[in-house]
Design an enzyme around this catalytic site. Structure first.
Site, PDB file in Angstrom:
ATOM      1  N   ASP A 103     -14.047 -50.944 -60.351  1.00  2.00           N
ATOM      2  CA  ASP A 103     -15.242 -51.724 -59.432  1.00  2.00           C
ATOM      3  C   ASP A 103     -16.340 -51.171 -59.903  1.00  2.00           C
ATOM      4  OD1 ASP A 103     -16.859 -52.745 -57.303  1.00  2.00           O
ATOM      5  OD2 ASP A 103     -14.982 -53.963 -56.846  1.00  2.00           O
ATOM      6  N   HIS A 125     -12.909 -57.162 -52.929  1.00  2.00           N
ATOM      7  CA  HIS A 125     -12.871 -56.097 -54.232  1.00  2.00           C
ATOM      8  C   HIS A 125     -11.355 -56.039 -54.534  1.00  2.00           C
ATOM      9  CE1 HIS A 125     -17.313 -55.714 -54.524  1.00  2.00           C
ATOM     10  NE2 HIS A 125     -17.152 -56.069 -53.314  1.00  2.00           N
ATOM     11  N   GLU A 150     -11.223 -69.074 -55.639  1.00  2.00           N
ATOM     12  CA  GLU A 150     -10.010 -69.651 -55.123  1.00  2.00           C
ATOM     13  C   GLU A 150     -10.135 -71.275 -54.880  1.00  2.00           C
ATOM     14  OE1 GLU A 150      -8.756 -67.187 -51.872  1.00  2.00           O
ATOM     15  OE2 GLU A 150      -8.582 -65.415 -52.811  1.00  2.00           O
TER      16      GLU A 150
END
Length: 455
Positions: free
Chosen positions: A126, A21, A360
Site C-alpha cells: 500500500d 485498504h 463495488e
C-alpha cells in the site's frame, strides 16, 4: 492459462491496516492466486484477523497458495471514533498507522528469507505504508510495486497538472481538499511519499480503462519517473451473487429475496465514518418520509483494533423501527455489502463514496446517492455524479459544515429511486458495469503485470 513455476517468483503483499485498504489487497491476492504463484500476505495479527473475518465473495482459507504472516506490534492507543468531531476524518486510526513502523524488521527478515530461495521477490505494498520497505533496496532480487488505493481521477486532480482537459471545462469545479484530511495524516502521508520514491518500480490501480481511461492516460503521460502502471481493477468479485455462493446465510439477503427488483436503496457509510446523533435523526426521518424500501447499516466507524473496547449504542427516533416496519431493515453489525449491491432487488446505494465502495457499486451496476465525508471521497463523488453521471449529490462538499436535512434526504432518495432520471442512471450504471465485467483490467492488465514480474 499456463502454470507458472512456483520456485522462481514469490509475491509479498503489505496492506495498510484500515478496512478499505486491507480489503483491496486481499482481493488482489485472490486474483493473483489464479496464476499459481506463491503468495505471502503480511500484517499485524489483529488486522489480518480483521481482513479474513470480513472478506466477501470468497473464502481465503480455500486458497492454498496464500500464506498469512502475522506480526505482533507493541500496544498502541485504541480510542473510539468521535461522531461530534469538527472533521469526519478517522483520526482514531492514526495510532494503528503509526504502529506499522514496527513491521519494518520482520518484513525485512521475510524478504531476505524469500530472496534466498526465489529468483525474484515481488512486493506489492500500500502506498501509505512505504516506510516498512526502507531496507528493500539492499536486497538485490526484490522489486517493489506501489498499490494506489485512490481513483486515478483523484490522484490526477490532487496533482493538478497543467493539462488541456483541466483548463477546458468542468474540472475547474472540483471540490476543495480543504478539511478532507488532518494535519497529522498529511504529515504521515508525506513521510510515506518520501520512502516510496526510493523503492517503487511501478504502480497498480484498483481501476480500469472502461471507468477512468482518460485519467489513467494522463497519469501515465505525467509520470516523470518512467515507472510502469497497471489498472488491474475491479479487484472485487464482479458476478452477481447466487445464494449458494454465500458462505453463510444473511438476514440482509433473506430480506432482499422478498423485495421487487431495483426497489431497495442500500445505505452505508463504510468503516471510517461516524454520524452524529443529529445526522442520524435527519437521515432516519428522510428515509421514512421517502416511503422507499431500504437497508441501513447503522454502526460506528472502526477503531484501530476492532476487537477491543466497547462500541457506541446508536439511538434511533422513538418508535422508528416499528413505523418503518417491513419497508426498512436496520443492520447494526457487519453487512455483506458486495452481496447486497449484487442483489437484483438493490436499485441504489447511499454512500460516503470511498473508492472501494465506488468500485463495488460500479461493478455491480448500482447508481449512487453521494454523501462524501473525508479524504478522497469528495473527489470520488464528483467523478460518480459529474463525470460518469451515475449518481446524485446529497451532500455538497462546499456545504460540508451544514447539517444534511431530512428534506434533502427524502428528495435525493426519491430522485434516484422513483424518477425517470433515476431510471436513466440505473441504465447507465448497468451499461458501465457490463463494459467493466466484459473488459475490465483484472484480465488483460493483470496478465501484463504478471508477465512483467515473471519475465
Amino acid at each position: 492459462m499456463a502454470k507458472l513455476c512456483n520456485d522462481e517468483v514469490a509475491i509479498v503483499m503489505i496492506p495498510l491496516p484500515a478496512q478499505g485498504h486491507l480489503n483491496q489487497l486481499l482481493h488482489l491476492t485472490r486474483l493473483i492466486s489464479t496464476y499459481h504463484l506463491p503468495l505471502h500476505f503480511t500484517g499485524t495479527t489483529v488486522h489480518l484477523h480483521q481482513a479474513r473475518t470480513r472478506v466477501q465473495g470468497w473464502d481465503p482459507l480455500s486458497i492454498s497458495n496464500i500464506k498469512f504472516h502475522e506480526f505482533p506490534t507493541p500496544c498502541y492507543e485504541n480510542p473510539p471514533p468521535n461522531p461530534n468531531s469538527t472533521t469526519k476524518f478517522p483520526s482514531q486510526l492514526m495510532p494503528s498507522f503509526h504502529a506499522t513502523c514496527h513491521l519494518r524488521h520482520p518484513i525485512t527478515s521475510l524478504l531476505r528469507e524469500l530472496s534466498c530461495s526465489n529468483k525474484r521477490v515481488i512486493v506489492i505494498y500500500d502506498s501509505l505504508i512505504a516506510w516498512v520497505l526502507q531496507d528493500a533496496p539492499n536486497i538485490p532480487n526484490v522489486e517493489c510495486y506501489s498499490f494506489r488505493s485512490l481513483s486515478a481521477f483523484t490522484i490526477h486532480s490532487w496533482n493538478k497538472p497543467n493539462s488541456v482537459e483541466e483548463n477546458d471545462g468542468f474540472l475547474k469545479n472540483l471540490p476543495s481538499m480543504k478539511d478532507s484530511l488532518t494535519l497529522e495524516f498529511l504529515e504521515y502521508s508525506k513521510v510515506q511519499r518520501e520512502y516510496r520514491k526510493n523503492v517503487s518500480s511501478g504502480d497498480l490501480y484498483n481501476s480500469c480503462y472502461e471507468i477512468e481511461g482518460l485519467y489513467l492516460d494522463l497519469l501515465s503521460k505525467g509520470n516523470s519517473t518512467g515507472h510502469k502502471q497497471w489498472a488491474i481493477g475491479p479487484l472485487n468479485p464482479v458476478k452477481p451473487f447466487a445464494r449458494k455462493e454465500s458462505r453463510k446465510s444473511s438476514i440482509c439477503i433473506d430480506w432482499l429475496d422478498k423485495q421487487e427488483p431495483n426497489s431497495v436503496i442500500f445505505v452505508s457509510f463504510g468503516t471510517t465514518t461516524s454520524l452524529s446523533d443529529e445526522e442520524i435523526k435527519e437521515l432516519a426521518i428522510g428515509l421514512e418520509k421517502s416511503q422507499q424500501k431500504f437497508i441501513w447499516v447503522l454502526r460506528d466507524a472502526d477503531k484501530g483494533d476492532i476487537f477491543n473496547g466497547k462500541s457506541r449504542k446508536i439511538e434511533l427516533p422513538k418508535g422508528y423501527e416499528e413505523r418503518v416496519g417491513k419497508r426498512g431493515l436496520i443492520v447494526r453489525d457487519w453487512a455483506p455489502q458486495l452481496e447486497i449491491l449484487g442483489h437484483v432487488s438493490t436499485g441504489g446505494f447511499m454512500s460516503h463514496c470511498g473508492w472501494n465502495s465506488c468500485m463495488e457499486s460500479i461493478s455491480m451496476g448500482v447508481p449512487i446517492v453521494a454523501w462524501p465525508m473525508h479524504s478522497d471521497q469528495p473527489t470520488n463523488a464528483f467523478l460518480v455524479t459529474e463525470v460518469l453521471k451515475i449518481g446524485v449529490v446529497l451532500k455538497d462538499w462546499a456545504k460540508r459544515d451544514e447539517l444534511v436535512s431530512s428534506v434533502e434526504v427524502e428528495k435525493c432518495v426519491k430522485r434516484l429511486m422513483v424518477s425517470e432520471e433515476g431510471d436513466e442512471m440505473r441504465k447507465k450504471a448497468m451499461e458501465l458495469s457490463k463494459s467493466v465485467v466484459d473488459g475490465g483490467g483484472s484480465g488483460k492488465e493483470m496478465d501484463s503485470f504478471i508477465a512483467h514480474i515473471t519475465r
